[in-house]
Design a protein around this motif. Structure first.
Motif, short mmCIF file in Angstrom:
data_model
loop_
_atom_site.label_atom_id
_atom_site.label_comp_id
_atom_site.label_asym_id
_atom_site.label_seq_id
_atom_site.Cartn_x
_atom_site.Cartn_y
_atom_site.Cartn_z
N HIS A 151 0.83 -1.21 0.00
CA HIS A 151 0.00 0.00 0.00
C HIS A 151 0.86 1.26 0.00
CE1 HIS A 151 -3.31 -2.70 0.79
NE2 HIS A 151 -2.69 -3.16 1.85
N PRO A 152 1.71 1.42 -1.01
CA PRO A 152 2.66 2.53 -1.01
C PRO A 152 1.96 3.89 -1.08
CG PRO A 152 2.57 1.49 -3.17
CD PRO A 152 1.76 0.63 -2.25
N LYS A 153 2.46 4.83 -0.30
CA LYS A 153 1.91 6.19 -0.33
C LYS A 153 2.42 6.96 -1.54
CE LYS A 153 1.28 6.52 4.68
NZ LYS A 153 1.64 7.27 5.91
N GLU A 154 3.61 6.58 -2.00
CA GLU A 154 4.18 7.23 -3.18
C GLU A 154 4.37 6.20 -4.28
OE1 GLU A 154 7.77 9.20 -2.15
OE2 GLU A 154 6.81 10.61 -0.76
N ARG A 155 4.16 6.60 -5.50
CA ARG A 155 4.33 5.72 -6.64
C ARG A 155 5.82 5.38 -6.80
NH1 ARG A 155 0.00 5.88 -10.28
NH2 ARG A 155 1.35 5.82 -12.09
N PRO A 168 7.29 1.66 -15.18
CA PRO A 168 6.95 3.02 -14.77
C PRO A 168 6.58 3.03 -13.29
CG PRO A 168 5.68 2.33 -16.69
CD PRO A 168 6.33 1.12 -16.16
N ALA A 169 6.62 4.19 -12.67
CA ALA A 169 6.18 4.31 -11.28
C ALA A 169 4.70 3.97 -11.19
CB ALA A 169 6.45 5.71 -10.77
N PHE A 170 4.33 3.20 -10.19
CA PHE A 170 2.93 2.81 -10.00
C PHE A 170 2.64 2.71 -8.51
CE2 PHE A 170 5.25 -1.15 -9.92
CZ PHE A 170 4.57 -1.96 -9.05
N GLY A 171 1.36 2.51 -8.20
CA GLY A 171 0.95 2.46 -6.81
C GLY A 171 0.67 1.05 -6.34
N ALA A 172 -0.63 0.68 -6.23
CA ALA A 172 -1.00 -0.61 -5.64
C ALA A 172 -0.81 -1.78 -6.59
CB ALA A 172 -2.44 -0.55 -5.17
#
Length: 468
Positions: free
Chosen positions: A409-413, A456-460
């Protein structure tokens, strides 16, 4: 002119009607379905099974919403089991019709005394108004490309649920069902209910035989409430026997377990093995060798966050499953368009946003030639961060699909390095955000062997396709 007439008028009728087949296992890869000649996966976020039995539920609006959201499955109960308002803490529960708004296969008698008010039921007759509503529902679903999984029976989780069932002797005039709730679905202790159940199965199968969008599920969650395995196999036999001399042959589904289990000695007529709350999807590799569809046809009861159920659906399909259904409590009698907002105490969630995200999953699968793919355990090598899981499908050397589940559950991508082993070639890469459907495309020229793919940067979560 005669040939042109035949092509213009008769061929559509033949291909769309007389020669049309119900939903089937795909002959080239029976882990998936074939419907109207096309490879198919079944994905939805559907109402809580009361479309037909609750007369206050506007199922046309409901089905229009599923169609708009790009989903193609619904699950409904016959009405042999029902709930009462307040059960399970579900708000405006479609399985719990208000007084006088309950419809089931059996008509009311002239004798007063049903537990929730009104007259008792006559299990020796059929309520033709109910079957008209059932067929209208199935027909409307068929017109919208939606498959109906009809759960024939359901155990009684608590004594209060058995006390309101028409099969309970206190609620019918037929002197059957003088048994405990854990004896209802047995071959030897059912108090005369087996004949009633057999008749109901035959009636359902006969009434719905002309539809191509029906799956018959033997029993919802039979691992509760004393449901015998030999009773389940007997019901499967009745389904097969009834359709033996009918035009169409429909698939039979069986609910195996919550979570995961290894299936032993499956009934040969069962084509879809369903699990509930099947996350992580361990049950798919456990049972993939059966060469049948593995489904997750109920999930929920883990809060109201959309991401919980989006990730479960994406994981299950990218692990090799062929069917996914979330319990969507935004569909209610007061909001059949799926706009109700479940409260914080609701056992599960559901929303227009979640259905869009599952629509992206369906579109993702349909953009693959998934019939030629299978789970791939060697594509990915190297270690992953804690609480990160990756599932992959592949047609070796041609097409690959991956799903990255980030349980942190990252707060930042953040981006992620994935080490893949690929044949030499030029590849088109597509990165898909499961939450938004946004895509990022790249190209990869690879000499063969191991390569590190920087996402690429991603979240969940993140989905990836590589096409040679």
């Amino acid at each position: 002119m005669r040939i042109r007439f035949l092509m213009t008028f008769l061929l559509p009728w033949l291909t769309g009607g007389l020669l049309a087949q119900p939903l089937q296992l795909h002959p080239a890869n029976p882990h998936y379905f074939s419907y109207k000649g096309k490879p198919t996966v079944l994905i939805t976020s559907g109402e809580h099974y009361g479309s037909v039995l609750n007369l206050d539920f506007d199922f046309i609006t409901y089905l229009n919403t599923l169609q708009k959201d790009g989903l193609n499955l619904t699950r409904t109960f016959t009405g042999a089991y029902r709930e009462a308002p307040g059960d399970f803490g579900i708000e405006h529960n479609t399985m719990a019709p208000e007084a006088g708004r309950y419809s089931c296969p059996w008509p009311r008698s002239e004798q007063n005394g049903y537990a929730l008010g009104g007259n008792k039921f006559d299990l020796s007759r059929w309520d033709e108004a109910y079957f008209k509503r059932l067929k209208t529902f199935v027909s409307a679903a068929e017109q919208r490309g939606i498959i109906v999984e009809l759960a024939l029976f359901c155990p009684f989780y608590e004594e209060k649920m058995w006390t309101i069932s028409p099969m309970n002797a206190a609620n019918n005039i037929n002197s059957v069902g003088k048994v405990g709730r854990n004896e209802v679905y047995t071959l030897d202790k059912n108090g005369g209910l087996l004949a009633v159940q057999e008749a109901l199965v035959r009636k359902m199968v006969t009434e719905l035989n002309g539809f191509d969008n029906v799956l018959f599920e033997i029993c919802n969650e039979p691992y509760f409430g004393g449901v015998q395995m030999n009773w389940q196999h007997h019901i499967a036999d009745i389904l097969v026997e009834t359709e033996k001399n009918l035009s169409n042959k429909h698939l039979i589904t069986q609910n195996i377990a919550n979570g995961s289990a290894k299936i032993e000695k499956p009934h040969p007529a069962v084509s879809v093995f369903n699990f509930h709350y099947a996350t992580p999807p361990k049950t798919v590799p456990l049972n993939y060798g059966l060469n049948k569809v593995i489904g997750d046809n109920e999930t929920g009861f883990r809060g109201i966050a959309d991401s919980t159920y989006r990730k479960e659906g994406w994981e299950f399909l990218l692990a090799g499953g062929g069917l996914y259904n979330n319990l969507d409590y935004s569909f209610t009698t007061v909001a059949p368009d799926g706009t109700y907002k479940p409260g914080a105490k609701s056992p599960g969630g559901g929303s227009p946003a979640l259905r869009r995200q599952l629509g992206y999953l369906k579109a993702f699968m349909e953009n693959l030639d998934f019939i030629r793919m299978q789970p791939d355990s060697v594509l990915l090598s190297g270690s992953l961060p804690a609480r990160v899981r990756v599932h992959a499908l592949s047609e070796a050397g041609k097409q690959y699909a991956l799903y990255v589940y980030n349980g942190n559950h990252p707060k930042e991508r953040q981006s992620l390095n994935l080490t893949l082993t690929l044949p030499a070639g030029r590849y088109k890469l597509t990165f898909v955000e499961p939450e938004t459907g946004q895509k990022n495309r790249r190209k990869l020229r690879h000499p063969g062997g191991s390569t590190t793919l920087i996402t690429p940067a991603f979240g969940a979560d993140l989905a990836i396709t590589l096409t040679k």
